[in-house]
Write a protein that holds these residues in place. Structure first.
Motif, PDB file in Angstrom:
ATOM      1  N   SER A  15      28.785  -0.166   4.809  1.00 23.93           N
ATOM      2  CA  SER A  15      27.723   0.459   5.606  1.00 23.93           C
ATOM      3  C   SER A  15      27.001   1.584   4.878  1.00 23.93           C
ATOM      4  O   SER A  15      26.031   2.130   5.394  1.00 23.93           O
ATOM      5  N   ARG A  16      27.476   1.943   3.658  1.00 27.27           N
ATOM      6  CA  ARG A  16      26.851   3.021   2.891  1.00 27.27           C
ATOM      7  C   ARG A  16      26.731   2.565   1.439  1.00 27.27           C
ATOM      8  O   ARG A  16      27.600   2.835   0.619  1.00 27.27           O
ATOM      9  N   LEU A  46      19.698  -7.285  -1.690  1.00 28.55           N
ATOM     10  CA  LEU A  46      21.122  -7.301  -1.355  1.00 28.55           C
ATOM     11  C   LEU A  46      21.382  -6.390  -0.157  1.00 28.55           C
ATOM     12  O   LEU A  46      22.144  -6.749   0.750  1.00 28.55           O
ATOM     13  N   ALA A  47      20.756  -5.219  -0.143  1.00 27.42           N
ATOM     14  CA  ALA A  47      20.931  -4.300   0.978  1.00 27.42           C
ATOM     15  C   ALA A  47      20.518  -4.949   2.293  1.00 27.42           C
ATOM     16  O   ALA A  47      21.156  -4.730   3.331  1.00 27.42           O
ATOM     17  N   ALA A  48      19.470  -5.749   2.266  1.00 24.47           N
ATOM     18  CA  ALA A  48      19.036  -6.436   3.485  1.00 24.47           C
ATOM     19  C   ALA A  48      20.115  -7.395   3.986  1.00 24.47           C
ATOM     20  O   ALA A  48      20.369  -7.485   5.192  1.00 24.47           O
ATOM     21  N   HIS A  49      20.759  -8.098   3.051  1.00 26.02           N
ATOM     22  CA  HIS A  49      21.855  -8.998   3.453  1.00 26.02           C
ATOM     23  C   HIS A  49      23.028  -8.204   4.023  1.00 26.02           C
ATOM     24  O   HIS A  49      23.606  -8.577   5.042  1.00 26.02           O
ATOM     25  N   ALA A  54      26.541  -5.478   8.471  1.00 21.67           N
ATOM     26  CA  ALA A  54      27.052  -4.195   8.964  1.00 21.67           C
ATOM     27  C   ALA A  54      26.495  -3.805  10.323  1.00 21.67           C
ATOM     28  O   ALA A  54      27.157  -3.127  11.106  1.00 21.67           O
ATOM     29  N   GLY A  55      25.258  -4.187  10.599  1.00 25.44           N
ATOM     30  CA  GLY A  55      24.657  -3.826  11.876  1.00 25.44           C
ATOM     31  C   GLY A  55      23.890  -2.512  11.810  1.00 25.44           C
ATOM     32  O   GLY A  55      23.424  -2.076  10.755  1.00 25.44           O
ATOM     33  N   PRO A 269      15.293  -4.716   7.885  1.00 28.21           N
ATOM     34  CA  PRO A 269      16.512  -5.346   7.377  1.00 28.21           C
ATOM     35  C   PRO A 269      16.497  -6.858   7.372  1.00 28.21           C
ATOM     36  O   PRO A 269      17.311  -7.483   6.714  1.00 28.21           O
ATOM     37  N   ASP A 270      15.545  -7.454   8.105  1.00 24.57           N
ATOM     38  CA  ASP A 270      15.480  -8.916   8.114  1.00 24.57           C
ATOM     39  C   ASP A 270      14.480  -9.448   7.122  1.00 24.57           C
ATOM     40  O   ASP A 270      14.207 -10.649   7.079  1.00 24.57           O
ATOM     41  N   ALA A 271      13.903  -8.583   6.248  1.00 24.56           N
ATOM     42  CA  ALA A 271      12.857  -9.021   5.311  1.00 24.56           C
ATOM     43  C   ALA A 271      13.472  -9.926   4.247  1.00 24.56           C
ATOM     44  O   ALA A 271      14.595  -9.691   3.814  1.00 24.56           O
TER      45      ALA A 271
END
Length: 271
Positions: A15-16, A46-49, A54-55, A269-271
């Motif tokens: 999450s971080r 990768l962060a988007a995935h 994580a939510g 986050p869904d990009a």
């Protein structure tokens, strides 16, 4: 796919996430359609995935700046990353060092391992990446021996410290120049998309986008004369300016700062 070179681990909802590195992790040449003169890149993707896994509590920072050498990445950037309290840090650097003929590859590996050890001592996980095999790259192919030794070091460091590795050396799809920008140093958006998926699976997650490792269909052949002209143009437009910066002791990122210096939620986050 084995998520770690040392032992299998179940993926966790990090999450971080903090990314440190050079132009590759900054995202060149994957332009951000929303922000002028900014790049997306594999780490953002990768962060988007990871954000989907994580939510709502997910935060991401990217401290990478183009042109940085490993000493800065493993030193100041790693220090700044640890101040953010991450649970996952991607440490990808050394490519700019390897381009230098007198690069001390064993010394670079020692710098990288020291940074990985410091990060792992906090309990955070570490994600590294091997270099891409430069076998077919004009001029850069002469660094193949140094890149191969550095790759071997990376896998050894990962085993010692229970870290994850993005295997770019074995990613044969990246040997296709259509996945690279005109400078032949930075990837296109499609190249970054594929590396992000490679990273995601290296962390132990499954993805429905299994095409990331599949080579593109064969490209139309070009004549030897056209190839020579293209190589000459590339040398004039990209190699020459790079050499001039080296002679002046300058870097392409001298006046730049990190694009995401603080942990914050992804805007899309869904990009």
């Amino acid at each position: 796919m084995t998520p770690s070179p040392s032992r299998e681990r179940n993926p966790r909802p990090w999450s971080r996430y903090v990314a440190i590195g050079d132009s590759f992790t900054e995202g060149m040449s994957d332009p951000d359609p929303q922000v002028q003169d900014r790049y997306v890149g594999w780490a953002d993707r990768l962060a988007a995935h990871l954000a989907v896994v994580a939510g709502e509590d997910f935060g991401y920072a990217n401290l990478a700046v183009r042109g940085r050498l490993l000493a800065d990445i493993a030193g100041r950037q790693a220090d700044d990353a640890l101040e953010l309290g991450p649970d996952l840090v991607s440490v990808v650097g050394g490519g700019n060092d390897i381009l230098r003929p007198k690069a001390d590859i064993d010394g670079l590996a020692a710098e990288l391992e020291a940074a990985v050890a410091r990060i792992r001592a906090t309990g955070a996980d570490v994600l590294m990446a091997s270099p891409v095999d430069p076998q077919e790259a004009p001029l850069v192919r002469h660094t193949r021996g140094r890149a191969a030794i550095y790759t071997a070091h990376i896998w050894t460091i990962a085993r010692r410290h229970d870290a994850f590795v993005i295997d770019q050396w074995g990613m044969t799809a990246l040997r296709d120049w259509r996945l690279w920008a005109a400078d032949r140093i930075h990837m296109t958006a499609e190249g970054h998309r594929r590396v992000a998926l490679n990273a995601f699976t290296s962390l132990g997650f499954a993805t429905e986008d299994a095409d990331w490792s599949t080579p593109l269909p064969p490209a139309p052949s070009i004549s030897r004369a056209d190839a020579v002209r293209a190589n000459a143009q590339w040398a004039r437009e990209y190699v020459g300016p790079w050499v001039q910066r080296r002679l002046r002791g300058q870097s392409s990122g001298d006046a730049l700062s990190a694009k995401r210096p603080a942990l914050s939620p992804l805007e899309r986050p869904d990009a």
